[in-house]
Design a protein around this motif. Structure first.
Motif, PDB file in Angstrom:
ATOM      1  N   SER A 158       0.807  -1.214   0.000  1.00 24.30           N
ATOM      2  CA  SER A 158       0.000   0.000   0.000  1.00 24.30           C
ATOM      3  C   SER A 158       0.842   1.265   0.000  1.00 24.30           C
ATOM      4  N   GLU A 159       2.015   1.218   0.598  1.00 23.28           N
ATOM      5  CA  GLU A 159       2.854   2.408   0.691  1.00 23.28           C
ATOM      6  C   GLU A 159       3.527   2.758  -0.628  1.00 23.28           C
ATOM      7  N   ASN A 160       3.630   1.800  -1.536  1.00 25.06           N
ATOM      8  CA  ASN A 160       4.278   2.059  -2.821  1.00 25.06           C
ATOM      9  C   ASN A 160       3.672   1.123  -3.871  1.00 25.06           C
ATOM     10  N   MET A 161       2.497   1.459  -4.370  1.00 24.26           N
ATOM     11  CA  MET A 161       1.790   0.602  -5.309  1.00 24.26           C
ATOM     12  C   MET A 161       2.477   0.504  -6.657  1.00 24.26           C
ATOM     13  N   GLN A 162       3.359   1.450  -6.960  1.00 20.14           N
ATOM     14  CA  GLN A 162       4.059   1.403  -8.243  1.00 20.14           C
ATOM     15  C   GLN A 162       5.076   0.276  -8.288  1.00 20.14           C
ATOM     16  N   LEU A 163       5.561  -0.117  -7.121  1.00 14.51           N
ATOM     17  CA  LEU A 163       6.527  -1.209  -7.050  1.00 14.51           C
ATOM     18  C   LEU A 163       5.764  -2.530  -7.025  1.00 14.51           C
ATOM     19  N   GLU A 164       5.823  -3.246  -8.115  1.00 16.79           N
ATOM     20  CA  GLU A 164       5.061  -4.495  -8.249  1.00 16.79           C
ATOM     21  C   GLU A 164       5.998  -5.639  -8.591  1.00 16.79           C
ATOM     22  N   GLU A 201      -8.144  -5.961 -14.895  1.00 21.96           N
ATOM     23  CA  GLU A 201      -7.160  -5.166 -15.627  1.00 21.96           C
ATOM     24  C   GLU A 201      -7.402  -5.361 -17.119  1.00 21.96           C
ATOM     25  N   GLU A 202      -7.617  -4.250 -17.821  1.00 22.82           N
ATOM     26  CA  GLU A 202      -7.935  -4.336 -19.242  1.00 22.82           C
ATOM     27  C   GLU A 202      -6.690  -4.691 -20.056  1.00 22.82           C
ATOM     28  N   ILE A 203      -6.884  -5.591 -21.019  1.00 22.74           N
ATOM     29  CA  ILE A 203      -5.786  -5.989 -21.899  1.00 22.74           C
ATOM     30  C   ILE A 203      -5.726  -5.003 -23.060  1.00 22.74           C
ATOM     31  N   THR A 204      -5.070  -3.885 -22.818  1.00 26.67           N
ATOM     32  CA  THR A 204      -4.914  -2.844 -23.822  1.00 26.67           C
ATOM     33  C   THR A 204      -3.693  -2.013 -23.443  1.00 26.67           C
ATOM     34  N   GLU A 205      -3.362  -1.044 -24.225  1.00 29.75           N
ATOM     35  CA  GLU A 205      -2.176  -0.232 -23.964  1.00 29.75           C
ATOM     36  C   GLU A 205      -2.242   0.394 -22.566  1.00 29.75           C
ATOM     37  N   GLY A 206      -1.178   0.224 -21.808  1.00 24.64           N
ATOM     38  CA  GLY A 206      -1.125   0.769 -20.460  1.00 24.64           C
ATOM     39  C   GLY A 206      -1.726  -0.124 -19.397  1.00 24.64           C
ATOM     40  N   PHE A 207      -2.491  -1.116 -19.792  1.00 26.30           N
ATOM     41  CA  PHE A 207      -3.119  -2.080 -18.880  1.00 26.30           C
ATOM     42  C   PHE A 207      -3.802  -1.398 -17.693  1.00 26.30           C
ATOM     43  N   PRO A 208      -4.782  -0.539 -17.939  1.00 25.20           N
ATOM     44  CA  PRO A 208      -5.486   0.138 -16.833  1.00 25.20           C
ATOM     45  C   PRO A 208      -6.276  -0.860 -15.993  1.00 25.20           C
ATOM     46  N   ARG A 213      -8.516   2.298  -7.068  1.00 25.27           N
ATOM     47  CA  ARG A 213      -9.847   2.749  -6.632  1.00 25.27           C
ATOM     48  C   ARG A 213     -10.425   1.810  -5.572  1.00 25.27           C
ATOM     49  N   GLN A 214     -10.271   0.505  -5.798  1.00 25.26           N
ATOM     50  CA  GLN A 214     -10.770  -0.474  -4.834  1.00 25.26           C
ATOM     51  C   GLN A 214     -10.023  -0.365  -3.509  1.00 25.26           C
ATOM     52  N   MET A 217     -11.237   2.426  -1.322  1.00 30.33           N
ATOM     53  CA  MET A 217     -12.494   2.106  -0.639  1.00 30.33           C
ATOM     54  C   MET A 217     -12.208   1.428   0.699  1.00 30.33           C
ATOM     55  N   ILE A 218     -11.253   0.515   0.706  1.00 34.62           N
ATOM     56  CA  ILE A 218     -10.906  -0.208   1.932  1.00 34.62           C
ATOM     57  C   ILE A 218     -10.204   0.721   2.918  1.00 34.62           C
ATOM     58  N   GLN A 219      -9.361   1.614   2.402  1.00 34.03           N
ATOM     59  CA  GLN A 219      -8.575   2.503   3.264  1.00 34.03           C
ATOM     60  C   GLN A 219      -9.433   3.565   3.953  1.00 34.03           C
ATOM     61  N   GLN A 220     -10.678   3.691   3.570  1.00 31.59           N
ATOM     62  CA  GLN A 220     -11.586   4.584   4.285  1.00 31.59           C
ATOM     63  C   GLN A 220     -11.882   4.067   5.692  1.00 31.59           C
TER      64      GLN A 220
END
Length: 252
Positions: A158-164, A201-208, A213-214, A217-220
């Motif tokens: 959660s502290e660094n979601m970019q690191l996967e 996760e959509e199979i398209t450019e950038g894989f959005p 967002r989900q 919701m939990i972190q609230q």
């Protein structure tokens, strides 16, 4: 009264193509008599028994070369032949059970997707103890994925979601200790809680995807830690193709 049958009669009676009967004759399995005038095949009642025996053995998947010799083999040779066939069938049964298990797992993945969609943000225990790093060039791990795609996991925090990190679920005893220590990217801690939801996760450019967002919701309500996403299935939804994951969010 002697009964004689033409090949068309036999074909209809046994529901077997005439070409198959001719092939069996060419292979020496059947030896029908020939009419001396027109050279047509003439099958007798005895031939009906012979054909029935051939069908019996063919249904057991015995090759014609063996069927041709059945009358000339001893009881002991019969036994050894069928003993070998039994071993083959047992191996096929094991393979069939394995395929059935893979089908069952895939069906379970679809059921899990449905349940997560209907009941998001459930509090439950995570269903893995250890995840190790996974590169597609690692043959053994790739085979594990082929056997069960649900083993494929993505590890974030959660502290660094970019690191996967991409990984695969294992049983610790499956890897030597020296390799296990180097490859572990996540390990379950005792008594931790997890909230689950369906991530896509959509199979398209950038894989959005909708993971952030989900998670918000939990972190609230909760402070969160590790985020583990386990692959379910790749499928279409509303005209778009998605990878669907069962995601576990650690509550700390």
């Amino acid at each position: 009264m002697a009964y004689h049958f033409r090949i068309g009669d036999i074909s209809h009676f046994f529901d077997i193509p005439a070409s198959t009967l001719r092939y069996w004759e060419d292979m020496g399995v059947l030896t029908p008599a020939k009419d001396q005038i027109n050279n047509y095949r003439e099958y007798t009642v005895e031939d009906l028994m012979s054909i029935s025996d051939v069908i019996f053995y063919k249904n057991l998947r015995l090759p014609l070369k063996n069927i041709r010799q059945m009358e000339n083999t001893t009881p002991e040779q019969h036994y050894h032949l069928f003993e070998k066939k039994m071993s083959e069938l047992q191996q096929q049964q094991i393979a069939l059970q394995q395929r059935m298990e893979r089908v069952r797992c895939h069906m379970q993945a679809i059921q899990t997707l449905k349940e997560l969609r209907e009941n998001p943000y459930q509090d439950m225990d995570i269903d893995t103890d250890c995840i190790v790093s996974f590169e597609l060039i690692e043959r053994d791990k790739l085979r594990r994925y082929i056997e069960n795609p649900y083993l494929y996991s993505r590890v974030q925090h959660s502290e660094n979601m970019q690191l996967e990190q991409r990984g695969i679920t294992i049983v610790k005893s499956d890897l030597p200790a020296e390799l296990l220590k180097e490859q572990i990217i996540w390990e379950k801690k005792n008594n931790n809680r997890y909230i689950t939801f369906l991530m896509k996760e959509e199979i398209t450019e950038g894989f959005p995807n909708d993971l952030q967002r989900q998670l918000q919701m939990i972190q609230q309500k909760y402070q969160t830690g590790a985020v583990i996403s386990r692959f379910l299935v790749c499928a279409q939804e509303e005209g778009k193709i998605y990878d669907f994951y069962k995601t576990f969010v650690e509550i700390i």
